[in-house]
Design an enzyme around this catalytic site. Structure first.
Site, PDB file in Angstrom:
ATOM      1  N   CYS A   2     -10.273  12.142   1.225  1.00 46.19           N
ATOM      2  CA  CYS A   2     -10.280  11.979   2.898  1.00 46.19           C
ATOM      3  C   CYS A   2     -10.089  13.310   3.425  1.00 46.19           C
ATOM      4  O   CYS A   2      -9.781  14.241   2.609  1.00 46.19           O
ATOM      5  CB  CYS A   2      -9.304  11.043   3.324  1.00 46.19           C
ATOM      6  SG  CYS A   2      -8.955   9.265   2.624  1.00 46.19           S
ATOM      7  N   ARG A  27     -16.074  14.579   3.108  1.00 47.40           N
ATOM      8  CA  ARG A  27     -14.974  13.979   2.257  1.00 47.40           C
ATOM      9  C   ARG A  27     -14.536  12.642   2.509  1.00 47.40           C
ATOM     10  O   ARG A  27     -14.049  12.110   1.665  1.00 47.40           O
ATOM     11  CB  ARG A  27     -13.484  14.910   2.422  1.00 47.40           C
ATOM     12  CG  ARG A  27     -13.620  16.347   2.404  1.00 47.40           C
ATOM     13  CD  ARG A  27     -12.279  17.087   2.711  1.00 47.40           C
ATOM     14  NE  ARG A  27     -11.486  16.552   1.682  1.00 47.40           N
ATOM     15  CZ  ARG A  27     -11.026  17.166   0.556  1.00 47.40           C
ATOM     16  NH1 ARG A  27     -11.661  18.209   0.137  1.00 47.40           N
ATOM     17  NH2 ARG A  27      -9.964  16.769  -0.174  1.00 47.40           N
ATOM     18  N   TRP A  74     -12.154   8.015   3.331  1.00 50.50           N
ATOM     19  CA  TRP A  74     -13.064   7.506   2.306  1.00 50.50           C
ATOM     20  C   TRP A  74     -11.788   6.110   1.624  1.00 50.50           C
ATOM     21  O   TRP A  74     -10.852   6.564   1.225  1.00 50.50           O
ATOM     22  CB  TRP A  74     -13.306   8.323   1.148  1.00 50.50           C
ATOM     23  CG  TRP A  74     -14.209   7.697   0.009  1.00 50.50           C
ATOM     24  CD1 TRP A  74     -15.672   7.891  -0.048  1.00 50.50           C
ATOM     25  CD2 TRP A  74     -13.767   7.331  -0.955  1.00 50.50           C
ATOM     26  NE1 TRP A  74     -16.143   7.365  -0.869  1.00 50.50           N
ATOM     27  CE2 TRP A  74     -14.877   7.126  -1.793  1.00 50.50           C
ATOM     28  CE3 TRP A  74     -12.466   7.072  -1.823  1.00 50.50           C
ATOM     29  CZ2 TRP A  74     -14.999   6.422  -3.123  1.00 50.50           C
ATOM     30  CZ3 TRP A  74     -12.476   6.602  -3.020  1.00 50.50           C
ATOM     31  CH2 TRP A  74     -13.984   6.109  -3.520  1.00 50.50           C
ATOM     32  N   ASN A 100      -4.054  11.517   2.487  1.00 49.53           N
ATOM     33  CA  ASN A 100      -5.014  11.792   1.529  1.00 49.53           C
ATOM     34  C   ASN A 100      -4.460  11.435  -0.008  1.00 49.53           C
ATOM     35  O   ASN A 100      -3.387  12.149  -0.251  1.00 49.53           O
ATOM     36  CB  ASN A 100      -5.929  12.965   1.546  1.00 49.53           C
ATOM     37  CG  ASN A 100      -6.921  13.048   0.462  1.00 49.53           C
ATOM     38  OD1 ASN A 100      -7.378  12.272  -0.203  1.00 49.53           O
ATOM     39  ND2 ASN A 100      -7.246  14.432   0.096  1.00 49.53           N
ATOM     40  N   GLY A 101      -4.872  10.439  -0.680  1.00 54.50           N
ATOM     41  CA  GLY A 101      -4.499  10.130  -2.001  1.00 54.50           C
ATOM     42  C   GLY A 101      -3.978   8.782  -2.351  1.00 54.50           C
ATOM     43  O   GLY A 101      -4.845   8.009  -1.290  1.00 54.50           O
ATOM     44  N   GLU A 491     -29.256  15.086 -14.997  1.00 59.76           N
ATOM     45  CA  GLU A 491     -28.896  15.435 -13.458  1.00 59.76           C
ATOM     46  C   GLU A 491     -29.971  15.168 -12.459  1.00 59.76           C
ATOM     47  O   GLU A 491     -29.801  14.667 -11.312  1.00 59.76           O
ATOM     48  CB  GLU A 491     -28.776  17.111 -13.507  1.00 59.76           C
ATOM     49  CG  GLU A 491     -28.634  17.839 -12.145  1.00 59.76           C
ATOM     50  CD  GLU A 491     -27.220  17.205 -11.609  1.00 59.76           C
ATOM     51  OE1 GLU A 491     -26.945  17.600 -10.309  1.00 59.76           O
ATOM     52  OE2 GLU A 491     -26.450  16.457 -12.232  1.00 59.76           O
ATOM     53  N   LYS A 495     -29.176  12.940  -8.997  1.00 60.85           N
ATOM     54  CA  LYS A 495     -29.476  13.251  -7.797  1.00 60.85           C
ATOM     55  C   LYS A 495     -30.109  12.218  -7.044  1.00 60.85           C
ATOM     56  O   LYS A 495     -29.945  12.035  -5.623  1.00 60.85           O
ATOM     57  CB  LYS A 495     -30.168  14.371  -7.826  1.00 60.85           C
ATOM     58  CG  LYS A 495     -29.617  15.849  -8.072  1.00 60.85           C
ATOM     59  CD  LYS A 495     -28.484  16.035  -6.917  1.00 60.85           C
ATOM     60  CE  LYS A 495     -27.188  16.524  -7.399  1.00 60.85           C
ATOM     61  NZ  LYS A 495     -26.462  16.085  -8.228  1.00 60.85           N
ATOM     62  N   GLU A 498     -27.864   9.189  -6.058  1.00 59.31           N
ATOM     63  CA  GLU A 498     -26.835   9.420  -5.349  1.00 59.31           C
ATOM     64  C   GLU A 498     -27.151   9.500  -3.838  1.00 59.31           C
ATOM     65  O   GLU A 498     -26.603   8.862  -3.196  1.00 59.31           O
ATOM     66  CB  GLU A 498     -26.193  10.878  -5.537  1.00 59.31           C
ATOM     67  CG  GLU A 498     -25.209  11.101  -6.541  1.00 59.31           C
ATOM     68  CD  GLU A 498     -24.969  12.697  -7.034  1.00 59.31           C
ATOM     69  OE1 GLU A 498     -23.759  12.941  -6.976  1.00 59.31           O
ATOM     70  OE2 GLU A 498     -25.739  13.410  -6.633  1.00 59.31           O
ATOM     71  N   HIS A 514     -36.775   3.938 -28.293  1.00 58.45           N
ATOM     72  CA  HIS A 514     -35.447   3.101 -29.157  1.00 58.45           C
ATOM     73  C   HIS A 514     -35.237   2.137 -27.823  1.00 58.45           C
ATOM     74  O   HIS A 514     -33.922   2.013 -27.794  1.00 58.45           O
ATOM     75  CB  HIS A 514     -34.700   4.216 -29.633  1.00 58.45           C
ATOM     76  CG  HIS A 514     -35.201   4.936 -30.595  1.00 58.45           C
ATOM     77  ND1 HIS A 514     -35.418   4.469 -31.988  1.00 58.45           N
ATOM     78  CD2 HIS A 514     -35.600   6.409 -30.689  1.00 58.45           C
ATOM     79  CE1 HIS A 514     -35.774   5.265 -32.697  1.00 58.45           C
ATOM     80  NE2 HIS A 514     -36.007   6.431 -31.883  1.00 58.45           N
ATOM     81  N   LYS A 613     -17.178  14.154  -1.291  1.00 63.54           N
ATOM     82  CA  LYS A 613     -17.456  15.157  -1.960  1.00 63.54           C
ATOM     83  C   LYS A 613     -16.482  15.515  -3.142  1.00 63.54           C
ATOM     84  O   LYS A 613     -16.695  15.915  -4.213  1.00 63.54           O
ATOM     85  CB  LYS A 613     -17.568  16.371  -1.260  1.00 63.54           C
ATOM     86  CG  LYS A 613     -17.775  17.729  -1.612  1.00 63.54           C
ATOM     87  CD  LYS A 613     -19.460  18.035  -2.119  1.00 63.54           C
ATOM     88  CE  LYS A 613     -19.671  19.188  -2.557  1.00 63.54           C
ATOM     89  NZ  LYS A 613     -21.066  19.189  -3.315  1.00 63.54           N
TER      90      LYS A 613
END
Length: 618
Positions: A2, A27, A74, A100-101, A491, A495, A498, A514, A613
């Site tokens: 947050c 955030r 968040w 936040n936490g 990566e 992306k 996301e 395979h 983030k």
């Protein structure tokens, strides 16, 4: 996860709070709110969704006051609703706070407070803290001539009951000039102004407001009024802190004409790579130079194994680092998911060096993994982008990326900077062992040409947009590469997942046979990363296998490669660089591809759903 802001001073707090929350929205953006001390109580405004919704509400009913706190959420405990939005009131409105936490023992505390008659308005763990402080205030004793001590002691009493992590900013109805901030596991920064003081989750909202900041460390509490501030350790009393310069300007936190922060940060990569290398390449000894490792050459020369740990994109850069260090330095490297390493009990030999890799320096799992390995007596180093972050403070030393603020949730320039730093570390360890002087000089020359190569790679943007338009409706995409470009495949797939919400998977190209080749059909494009290198012919054969089964192929290939043109449906060209540096160049078109597909699908690339983030919770 947050975002938190706070203000106390002589101006109206509201403009700073709203602007600060805008800058911190990456955030968390499930809900937001502000509380401003107005008259004899708090004016509280909260809203579900983006900051724009909160701004609209405040605009329809303006509030003003010289002390205020704000929060963008968040969600962890409880869905995104107005009641769950912060700030939260405690008692009968005696206390207001933002958090936040995660409070792990919140249910036990909540049951205890309910039994005492407290009524809860939300499903959050955070509201427990506000009521707990209100309860502690009932027993806190006034100290003559020191009116703030009672409130400070109430906060300390409540904090002692908490198990978990917190970044807190707290205000009190009866003290219109007092704000208290406390940190354990979630970042907080104090902005030191002239007759005004700020609190924020990171320095971004403070740019343009002040040029002096203080990073709070774990177990530290800041007491702030318009007249000054002090910092104390929760258990040890008042301490002296360093006031640092805020080395950022408004351009670094503005869009500067770009439509999105992600696109801006993709285009900043040539400069961020230069910044990562600045002052770190030594021609005289054909090696790299690092000032912050805090280990002697003898200690570094004795390293027999390296563990690289991180999460998400940072884990992918660690995979690149594994290839680099093993090839150039011949040191065995293990790459570990930090979220798994923190709970495992793997045998770690003496003379093992552990690197925690993180953009923010606040990733909870990486921090916990680093602390656990350090507790067992192993040397720990950090590779991160944020000065004085939790991981930077916890590690024995480290390397800063100097990439500048990265605001887009999907990491781009931090990733390439991490890969660049890992390449220099591989050079450094290689020169301590087996790498010749001439070999070191060649790598330095190649590193210096890297920003120019990335700049050239960016020229593919218009073509990538056309490719994206062709495949924007794909629901499954495969990304395939070998050796150094296997992490690039991972990566690139991450992306796309996301920011466009399309399903994508990255594999070593040879692993197609395979299992994953069963997914190939005419609606499933395969992205092959196939620049010239030692495995070129092998990857070419894998492309032929996909082509034979009717799968569309997008190839990221070197300039002037007619063989790829004969097989791939679409070819995106990148300049040729040595294999050890290819991940830094070949990832650029994959970043752009994800960006353009997301735009075409109507997604918010800077604030993708369900993501934030800085992952400061487990």
């Amino acid at each position: 996860m947050c975002g938190i802001v706070g203000y106390v001073g002589s101006d109206n707090a509201c403009p700073f709070l709203l602007d600060g929350l805008r800058r911190l929205e990456y955030r968390g953006y499930d809900s937001s709110g502000i509380a401003i001390h107005e008259g004899s109580s708090f004016a509280l405004t909260r809203s579900v969704g983006r900051i724009d919704s909160l701004v609209e509400r405040v605009g329809s009913k303006p509030i003003s006051g010289r002390l205020g706190i704000g929060h963008t959420r968040w969600a962890t405990h409880g869905p995104a609703t107005e009641n769950n939005a912060h700030p939260h009131l405690g008692g009968d409105g005696d206390v207001v706070l933002v958090h936040n936490g995660v409070i792990e023992n919140f249910q036990t505390l909540k049951d205890e407070l309910v039994a005492k008659g407290y009524e809860f308005q939300s499903d959050t763990d955070s509201e427990v803290i506000s009521h707990l402080i209100a309860e502690s205030l009932k027993r806190a004793v006034e100290v003559e001539g020191q009116p703030n001590v009672r409130y400070l002691n109430a906060v300390k009493t409540a904090l002692a009951r908490l198990r978990g992590t917190y970044g807190l900013v707290i205000a009190f109805r009866s003290q219109p000039n007092l704000m208290i901030a406390a940190r354990f596991g979630s970042p907080l920064v104090i902005g030191v102004g002239r007759g005004e003081y700020f609190v924020s989750s990171d320095a971004t909202p403070l740019v343009g407001r002040t040029d002096r900041i203080v990073y709070l460390a774990d177990h530290q509490i800041a007491v702030l009024t318009a007249d000054g501030f002090s910092v104390l350790h929760r258990d040890q009393g008042k301490i002296r802190v360093d006031i640092r310069p805020l080395e950022a300007d408004s351009n670094e936190v503005s869009l500067e004409g770009y439509d999105h922060y992600m696109l801006k940060e993709i285009y900043e990569q040539p400069e961020s790579i230069r910044n990562a290398m600045r002052g770190r390449l030594d021609d005289q000894d054909a090696t790299a130079v690092f000032g912050g490792l805090n280990l002697t050459p003898q200690q570094l020369a004795s390293v027999e194994r390296i563990i690289l740990t991180g999460c998400g994109t940072s884990w992918h850069s660690a995979l690149v680092g594994e290839y680099l260090i093993e090839e150039l330095a011949r040191i065995p490297v293990s790459v570990e998911y930090a979220s798994e390493l923190r709970y495992r009990n793997p045998p770690i030999e003496n003379n093992t060096l552990v690197f925690g890799i993180t953009q923010s320096g606040e990733t909870a799992d990486t921090l916990a993994a680093l602390r656990e390995t350090k507790r067992k007596g192993h040397r720990t180093l950090a590779i991160c982008n944020v000065v004085a972050s939790s991981i930077a403070q916890a590690a024995d030393g480290g390397v800063y990326l100097h990439a500048g603020p990265e605001i887009g949730v999907a990491s781009t320039k931090a990733y390439t900077s991490q890969c660049c730093v890992l390449a220099m570390l591989a050079l450094y360890f290689g020169r301590m062992r087996h790498l010749s002087f001439e070999g070191g000089r060649r790598i330095i020359e190649e590193l210096r040409s890297l920003p120019g190569a990335v700049q050239q790679a960016l020229n593919c943007n218009d073509h990538v947009r056309e490719v994206a338009n062709k495949y924007q409706t794909a629901t499954n995409v495969l990304y395939l590469g070998r050796q150094y470009n296997f992490p690039t495949a991972l990566e690139g797939a991450l992306k796309l997942k996301e920011i466009s919400y399309a399903h994508a998977e990255g594999y070593p190209a040879a692993e197609m046979k395979h299992g994953p080749i069963a997914l190939v059909d005419d609606a499933t494009p395969s992205v092959f990363i196939i620049p010239h290198g030692t495995t070129y012919d092998k990857v070419m054969a894998n492309m032929e296998e996909v082509k034979a089964r009717g799968g569309p192929i997008i190839a990221v290939a070197s300039h002037e490669d007619p063989r790829v043109d004969a097989i791939a449906d679409d070819v995106i060209r990148v300049p040729h660089v040595p294999e050890i540096l290819q991940p830094i160049v070949t990832v650029v078109p994959l970043q752009l591809l994800a960006y353009h597909i997301a735009i075409l699908r109507g997604c918010d690339v800077d604030k993708p759903r369900n993501l934030a983030k800085s992952v400061t919770v487990e």
